[in-house]
Structure formats: structure tokens, C-alpha cells
Design a protein around this motif. Structure first.
Motif, PDB file in Angstrom:
ATOM      1  N   GLY A  48      14.621  23.352  63.879  1.00  0.00           N
ATOM      2  CA  GLY A  48      14.473  24.599  64.636  1.00  0.00           C
ATOM      3  C   GLY A  48      13.105  24.749  65.262  1.00  0.00           C
ATOM      4  N   GLY A  49      12.746  23.787  66.146  1.00  0.00           N
ATOM      5  CA  GLY A  49      11.436  23.859  66.777  1.00  0.00           C
ATOM      6  C   GLY A  49      10.369  23.504  65.763  1.00  0.00           C
ATOM      7  N   GLY A 172      18.137  19.389  65.144  1.00  0.00           N
ATOM      8  CA  GLY A 172      18.646  19.554  63.786  1.00  0.00           C
ATOM      9  C   GLY A 172      19.910  20.396  63.705  1.00  0.00           C
ATOM     10  N   MET A 173      19.936  21.486  64.444  1.00  0.00           N
ATOM     11  CA  MET A 173      21.111  22.366  64.441  1.00  0.00           C
ATOM     12  C   MET A 173      22.051  22.013  65.590  1.00  0.00           C
ATOM     13  SD  MET A 173      20.744  24.919  62.153  1.00  0.00           S
ATOM     14  CE  MET A 173      20.534  23.569  61.060  1.00  0.00           C
ATOM     15  N   GLY A 174      21.467  21.894  66.777  1.00  0.00           N
ATOM     16  CA  GLY A 174      22.271  21.623  67.976  1.00  0.00           C
ATOM     17  C   GLY A 174      23.059  20.331  67.868  1.00  0.00           C
ATOM     18  N   ASP A 192      20.101  16.172  76.210  1.00  0.00           N
ATOM     19  CA  ASP A 192      18.824  16.367  75.494  1.00  0.00           C
ATOM     20  C   ASP A 192      17.754  15.561  76.210  1.00  0.00           C
ATOM     21  OD1 ASP A 192      18.152  17.466  72.331  1.00  0.00           O
ATOM     22  OD2 ASP A 192      16.617  16.302  73.388  1.00  0.00           O
ATOM     23  N   ASN A 238      16.709  16.861  81.453  1.00  0.00           N
ATOM     24  CA  ASN A 238      16.306  18.249  81.250  1.00  0.00           C
ATOM     25  C   ASN A 238      17.472  19.169  81.614  1.00  0.00           C
ATOM     26  OD1 ASN A 238      15.168  20.855  81.441  1.00  0.00           O
ATOM     27  ND2 ASN A 238      13.148  19.946  81.762  1.00  0.00           N
ATOM     28  N   ALA A 239      17.876  20.012  80.661  1.00  0.00           N
ATOM     29  CA  ALA A 239      19.034  20.887  80.902  1.00  0.00           C
ATOM     30  C   ALA A 239      18.795  21.826  82.083  1.00  0.00           C
ATOM     31  CB  ALA A 239      19.336  21.689  79.640  1.00  0.00           C
ATOM     32  N   GLN A 259      21.987  24.855  72.851  1.00  0.00           N
ATOM     33  CA  GLN A 259      21.177  24.986  71.627  1.00  0.00           C
ATOM     34  C   GLN A 259      19.878  24.213  71.743  1.00  0.00           C
ATOM     35  OE1 GLN A 259      22.147  25.373  67.495  1.00  0.00           O
ATOM     36  NE2 GLN A 259      24.289  25.690  67.984  1.00  0.00           N
ATOM     37  N   SER A 261      15.750  24.484  71.855  1.00  0.00           N
ATOM     38  CA  SER A 261      14.899  25.395  71.065  1.00  0.00           C
ATOM     39  C   SER A 261      14.305  26.490  71.946  1.00  0.00           C
ATOM     40  CB  SER A 261      13.763  24.603  70.411  1.00  0.00           C
ATOM     41  OG  SER A 261      14.195  24.117  69.199  1.00  0.00           O
ATOM     42  N   HIS A 263      14.238  29.613  71.577  1.00  0.00           N
ATOM     43  CA  HIS A 263      13.620  30.761  70.887  1.00  0.00           C
ATOM     44  C   HIS A 263      12.104  30.655  70.929  1.00  0.00           C
ATOM     45  CE1 HIS A 263      13.384  27.631  67.846  1.00  0.00           C
ATOM     46  NE2 HIS A 263      12.364  28.314  67.347  1.00  0.00           N
ATOM     47  N   LEU A 269      11.442  22.230  77.106  1.00  0.00           N
ATOM     48  CA  LEU A 269      10.767  21.412  78.127  1.00  0.00           C
ATOM     49  C   LEU A 269      10.947  22.025  79.522  1.00  0.00           C
ATOM     50  CD1 LEU A 269       9.263  18.681  78.664  1.00  0.00           C
ATOM     51  CD2 LEU A 269      11.510  17.730  79.201  1.00  0.00           C
ATOM     52  N   TYR A 317      24.316  30.548  72.147  1.00  0.00           N
ATOM     53  CA  TYR A 317      24.523  30.060  70.785  1.00  0.00           C
ATOM     54  C   TYR A 317      23.337  30.348  69.859  1.00  0.00           C
ATOM     55  CZ  TYR A 317      27.643  27.826  67.594  1.00  0.00           C
ATOM     56  OH  TYR A 317      28.522  27.618  66.573  1.00  0.00           O
ATOM     57  N   ASN A 319      20.037  31.091  70.364  1.00  0.00           N
ATOM     58  CA  ASN A 319      18.669  30.592  70.523  1.00  0.00           C
ATOM     59  C   ASN A 319      17.830  31.473  71.431  1.00  0.00           C
ATOM     60  OD1 ASN A 319      19.818  30.008  72.953  1.00  0.00           O
ATOM     61  ND2 ASN A 319      19.300  27.840  72.955  1.00  0.00           N
ATOM     62  N   LEU A 439      21.429  33.060  58.193  1.00  0.00           N
ATOM     63  CA  LEU A 439      22.459  33.528  59.132  1.00  0.00           C
ATOM     64  C   LEU A 439      23.709  33.815  58.312  1.00  0.00           C
ATOM     65  CD1 LEU A 439      23.675  31.461  62.262  1.00  0.00           C
ATOM     66  CD2 LEU A 439      25.140  32.948  60.940  1.00  0.00           C
ATOM     67  N   GLY A 487      15.567  31.716  64.060  1.00  0.00           N
ATOM     68  CA  GLY A 487      16.657  31.621  65.047  1.00  0.00           C
ATOM     69  C   GLY A 487      16.220  32.034  66.434  1.00  0.00           C
TER      70      GLY A 487
END
Ligand code: NAD
Length: 551
Positions: A48-49, A172-174, A192, A238-239, A259, A261, A263, A269, A317, A319, A439, A487
Motif C-alpha cells: 500500500g505505497g 500488494g493489493m492490486g 502497471d 502509465n495508466a 488500484q 497507489s 491515495h 507515477l 476500488y 484508493n 477494512l 487505504g
């Protein structure tokens, strides 16, 4: 001198602490930093970052040392990843109390947090990073699987077969997203910007293949969709560039989420920045980086809204990407909902949430035995049985073997007591650490996520996680934590966690019964209080007392 080094929790039945309660905290702290488990263990970052398990290596060493000598009537106090005291309490009290990343309201922003962090005064604990119950990507897998199953039920006739889901973030989560989509028989296209994240998910069998380009990814996805064959495809990029490109190409996407990071704007990026330069740029010019990251998020979210307008099912989701895009001035950022009000809240009303346990023996056979126990305990729950079987076949353990499954009020205590009996009877080689994500149904105040759009408007009321932590302390949990900012980032959430050890003793059974009843009970009463009918009927049917509805 303490410094980065590989950390791994001991396996087996030999204690290095004075009892299993302390040993469990010790092993779970170490397990969070196992290179198999943590995303960046050398920096003490779990997921999570920048979610950390300990503030620095000296603090880590001091916690290990203290846990090894902590008595059965003592409690170690942890302030943002650093042990600050040991106090005499009593046998029923938690062995560890943790408060991570908490700031006073007006100071609760990333800028102030980072100033204090640079002074060595705090750390970011995310949810299960600083509270030592992260179990790798599996921890989020069932929730993600359930969410995509709910999307399938809502819009696609109960299956994702023949659909393409577009998302980003394979951390880790995504990283749970591709496997959760294919478990629902769909096709996932996952972006990613970090090649290592893509490789790691392929290695751990969460992601099937990596495409050479966006066109290649789309071709693979369309072929699999046409054959109604589940497939997950990773693509590097890059999304904030690729999602708008896909929209411009009229890509046949059915479901969109994200998802990355988001947050933490220093972990997203920005466009025009090379991934290799990201860390040094963020360190050198945090304010400039933040502005550019937020502008990129606005472009990313604008493209998500474009897909929404084109008829896709789109959701945030958890973030905070909508909040960040709004800060950059994009005014339709909240055009699509968060996943909790869209799919999860009815489960929260029943006290359901991400129940999990880890085998302190390190023996996968212990988890196989608990899987069997869950199937025997809840034979009527078909989707649970499907999940447990699939998880047994497809989930790669990271660190200490563990299992997650969503259980509700009246179920978690039954599972916990059964596990304790199994430890007592020698069916399991060693005790289990039983916990959950923060959560959960009654442990979070987070207006962009768990408490978004509450029926009575109580989204930002943060008394609930505090009551949750207090009731778990009073009920006999082994360690309890109160965090801020998990989160969705600084200033946006308060949440609490608990872990309780099934050590096979009678006292352990008493504690488990109370904690695993009262903890999900908080979810039921929180939603009764907000006026949810499902919660009202659960509280009536199961005898959860709510004074305002009595007399
Ligand atoms: P992580 O830091 O491990 O991974 C984030 C990934 O995003 C990294 O692999 C990074 O390379 C990638 N990324 C960053 N910027 C990008 C960009 N512009 N384009 C493409 N990829 C980019 O984080 P995580 O643990 O996977 O968590 C992801 C987010 O989900 C966090 O914001 C976290 O708070 C949130 N979260 C959601 C839930 C939930 O239940 N929905 C639970 C926990 C965490």
C-alpha cells in the motif's frame, strides 16, 4: 548496528517468547517483513505505497527484543512503529497496543505527516502493515473476488465470462485483481508502470501473461473474451496514458476500475516521468511531484468517466483516485461510485468481512485442516465452499501459510472456537493468529470508501472505529491497533484492527468467543444505527442488543 536484512518468521513449535500470545505477535511482525510477503522489505514497507511494519530498524529490533521477554501480564505499547513502553496489565489484556499515523484533525494532511516522518516521529501504518496481520496478496483476494462476483451478478448474468475488465496497479493489493477476475471466468487487462510488479504477479500465479504492447494486450484479451476463456494480461505503462488511449481506440471494455497507489500522490507515477526516476523526483520535489501526479490522476479518472459514459461498469476500488482527481480540478470525478456502496455494504450489514488466520507452525497442512473445518462448519454456504476449494488449489502462500474468508456475525466465533479446539486436541501443529483487515464492517470511518454514502449521512463520524478498538481490548484480543489514513490517505480515514490467538487454552477460547462475537457485532450495530434494514433484521434474528431499539 541495525539495518536492512532479510527477516523471516520462525516456523515450528519452539517458542522464543514467554508464551504463544507474545510469540504470535513476534512471528506476525517478522512475517510482515518476509521478502515473500512485503513489497519493499529493505525499507520496512509491507504494501500500500509506504505502509510499514516498524518505524526503523532500531525500532524493529527493540520490538523483537521486548516481545521475547514480555510477560503474560504485560503490554507493549507501540507508537507509530516504535515501542515506547511496557506496562503491567493483566492476563486478559492485549499483549500489544498499537497506535499508528494518528494526527490531530487540522494537522491531518500528507504535508504535515511527511514533515513529522522526516523528523523520525511517525510512520505510515496503512491497515495491516503496521498492525502485523498482512498475509500477502491473498488477504485482499477473496474481497476482490466477491466484488467482481457482485459486478457479475449486477450486470452480466452472474459470470464475467465473455467480458473484459480494465484496471491498473499490480502491487500488494492490486495484484489480486487479475486472479479475482479469472476466478469469475472473465478477462483482465492490467496496467502497471513497474516491470517488477508484473513479474512478481506472474511468479505468484496471480497474473497469467505479459503483453509486449497495448495492441498485443488488447488482441490477447479479445481472443480470450471471444472464446469465453478466463485470462489475465499484464501490460507495462502509465495508466494515465494508457487508459485514455484505450478510450480513444474505442476498446471493447466492459468493466473499469483502478488500484494504483493513488491515495498517496507521491506513489502515483505522473505522465512524462520515467518509472526509474520516480523515487528520486518524489524525494527532491514532493510538491511539484504531487501537482503533476494529481493532474495525471485527473486524466486517468476522466478516461474512466469516458468509459462510464460509453456504458461500462465503472467503480473506484478504494484508493481515493476520485478525490485526488477532484483536487486537480476535474469536476466529474465522483460520477462513478466507490465499491463499498455499490457492492459491499449489504455484507457489512450482516457483520461480514475479511476474517483471516495464519498458521504459526509454518506448516501448510495446518491450513489444509482449517479449510476442511470451515467446509464442515458451514456446509450450507456454497459460495464460501467454492472459494475455500479454489483458494486451496490456486493460492500461493507468501510467508506463514494463511487463509482468508469472509464470515459474518455468529460465524467468526464458531470458526475461532473450532480452531482453538483443533490446537488443543493436537490436530494442528501450533496455534493460529486469527485477525482481519481493518477494512471491515464496523472498524472504519472512511467517507471515500467503507463509509461512503451512509444512509443517515454519518460517513465522517469516527467514533465507531474507536469503540471497535476499545471493545476488542475489553474482550481479550491479543493485539489491538488504531490507525489513521489507511487505504485512502491522510485525513481521510480512521480504522482499527485486532488479532486474537487460538492457543488451545481455555482462556484462549473465552477470549476468542468474546472478540469474534463483539468485533463483527460492531458492524451490525453501526449499520443498525445508520438505519439499514438488513442490519436491523440481523440484530433481531441473532440477538445483538441495541438499546435504542429496546423498550
Ligand atoms: P502498492 O503500492 O503495492 O502498488 C501500487 C502499484 O501501482 C505499484 O505496482 C505501482 O507501480 C503502480 N502504479 C503507480 N502509479 C501508476 C501509474 N501511473 N500507472 C500504472 N501503475 C502505477 O499498493 P497496493 O497495496 O496494491 O494498494 C493499491 C491501492 O489500493 C492503494 O491506494 C491502497 O490504499 C488501496 N487499497 C484498496 C483496498 C481495497 O479493498 N479496495 C485495500 C487495500 C488497499
Amino acid at each position: 548496528m541495525s539495518g536492512p536484512r532479510p527477516v523471516r518468521a520462525p516456523h515450528g513449535t519452539e517458542l522464543s517468547a514467554l508464551g504463544w500470545q507474545q510469540e504470535a505477535a513476534l512471528r506476525m511482525l517478522q512475517n510482515n517483513l518476509d521478502p515473500e510477503v512485503a513489497e519493499h522489505p529493505d525499507k520496512l514497507v509491507v504494501y500500500g505505497g509506504t505502509g510499514k511494519a516498524a518505524r526503523d530498524w532500531r525500532s524493529f529490533d527493540a520490538m523483537v527484543r521486548t516481545l521475547r521477554t514480555l510477560k503474560q501480564d504485560e503490554t507493549m505499547l507501540v507508537q507509530s512503529g516504535r515501542p515506547v513502553g511496557v506496562m503491567q496489565t493483566h492476563e486478559w489484556a492485549p499483549r500489544v497496543l498499537i497506535a499508528n499515523s494518528n494526527l490531530v484533525g487540522d494537522w491531518a494532511n500528507w504535508e504535515e505527516f511527511r514533515r513529522l516522518e522526516a523528523l523520525g516521529l511517525t510512520m505510515y501504518g496503512q491497515m495491516t502493515a503496521g498492525s502485523w496481520i498482512y498475509i500477502g496478496t491473498q488477504g485482499i483476494l477473496q474481497g476482490t473476488y466477491e466484488t467482481f462476483a457482485a459486478v457479475a451478478a449486477k450486470k452480466f448474468g452472474g459470470t464475467l465470462a465473455g467480458t473484459i475488465t480494465l484496471t491498473a496497479g499490480l502491487g500488494g493489493m492490486g495484484g489480486a485483481q487479475p486472479l479475482a477476475v479469472t476466478m469469475n471466468d472473465g478477462v483482465a487487462l492490467c496496467i502497471d508502470c513497474d516491470p517488477r510488479a508484473i513479474e512478481r504477479r506472474i511468479e505468484h500465479r496471480y497474473l497469467d501473461v505479459k503483453a509486449d504492447s497495448l495492441e498485443h494486450a488488447l488482441q490477447l484479451a479479445a481472443e480470450a473474451r471471444d472464446a469465453r476463456r478466463p485470462l489475465s494480461v499484464g501490460v507495462l505503462g502509465n495508466a494515465a496514458e494508457l487508459v485514455p488511449q484505450l478510450l480513444a481506440m474505442n476498446a471493447p471494455i466492459d468493466i473499469v476500475t483502478d488500484q494504483t497507489s493513488a491515495h498517496d500522490p507521491l506513489a502515483y507515477l505522473p505522465t512524462g516521468v520515467d518509472f526509474g526516476d520516480m523515487a528520486s523526483y518524489a524525494a527532491k520535489d514532493p510538491a511539484g511531484f504531487t501537482t503533476r501526479a494529481r493532474e495525471s490522476m485527473a486524466r486517468h479518472v476522466e478516461a474512466m468517466v469516458g468509459f462510464l459514459d460509453a456504458g461500462a461498469e465503472v467503480f473506484d476500488y478504494g484508493n481515493s483516485i476520485r478525490g485526488e482527481a477532484q483536487l486537480a480540478g476535474y469536476d466529474r470525478a465522483f460520477a462513478f461510485p466507490g465499491f463499498v456502496p455499490a457492492y459491499i455494504r449489504p455484507l457489512f450489514c450482516e457483520g461480514r468481512g475479511p476474517f483471516r488466520w495464519a498458521a504459526l507452525s509454518g506448516d501448510p497442512a495446518d491450513i489444509a485442516r482449517t479449510d476442511k473445518a470451515i467446509l464442515e462448519l458451514f456446509p450450507e454456504n456454497e459460495s464460501l465452499a467454492r472459494w475455500i476449494r479454489m483458494a486451496g488449489e490456486r493460492v500461493h502462500f507468501q510467508g506463514l501459510p494463511a487463509r482468508i474468508c469472509w464470515l459474518g456475525y455468529g460465524e467468526r466465533d464458531r470458526a475461532g472456537e473450532r480452531f482453538n479446539d483443533m490446537v488443543a486436541g493436537g490436530e494442528l501443529r501450533a496455534p493460529l493468529a486469527i485477525g482481519r483487515d481493518h477494512l471491515d464492517c464496523g472498524s472504519v470511518a472512511s467517507p471515500y470508501r467503507e463509509t461512503e454514502a451512509m444512509l443517515d449521512g454519518s460517513d465522517a463520524i469516527a467514533d465507531w472505529p474507536l469503540l471497535n478498538a476499545m471493545v476488542n481490548v475489553a474482550s481479550g484480543a491479543s493485539w489491538v491497533s488504531i490507525h489513521h489514513g489507511g487505504g485512502v490517505g491522510m485525513g481521510r480515514s480512521l480504522h482499527a484492527g485486532q488479532v486474537t490467538v487460538a492457543d488451545g487454552t481455555r482462556l484462549g477460547a473465552e477470549k476468542i468467543r468474546r472478540v469474534l462475537t463483539n468485533d463483527p457485532g460492531m458492524g451490525v450495530i453501526r449499520h443498525v444505527d445508520a438505519g439499514y434494514e438488513i442490519a436491523e433484521s440481523v440484530s433481531e434474528a441473532k440477538g445483538v442488543r441495541v438499546p435504542m431499539r429496546e423498550g
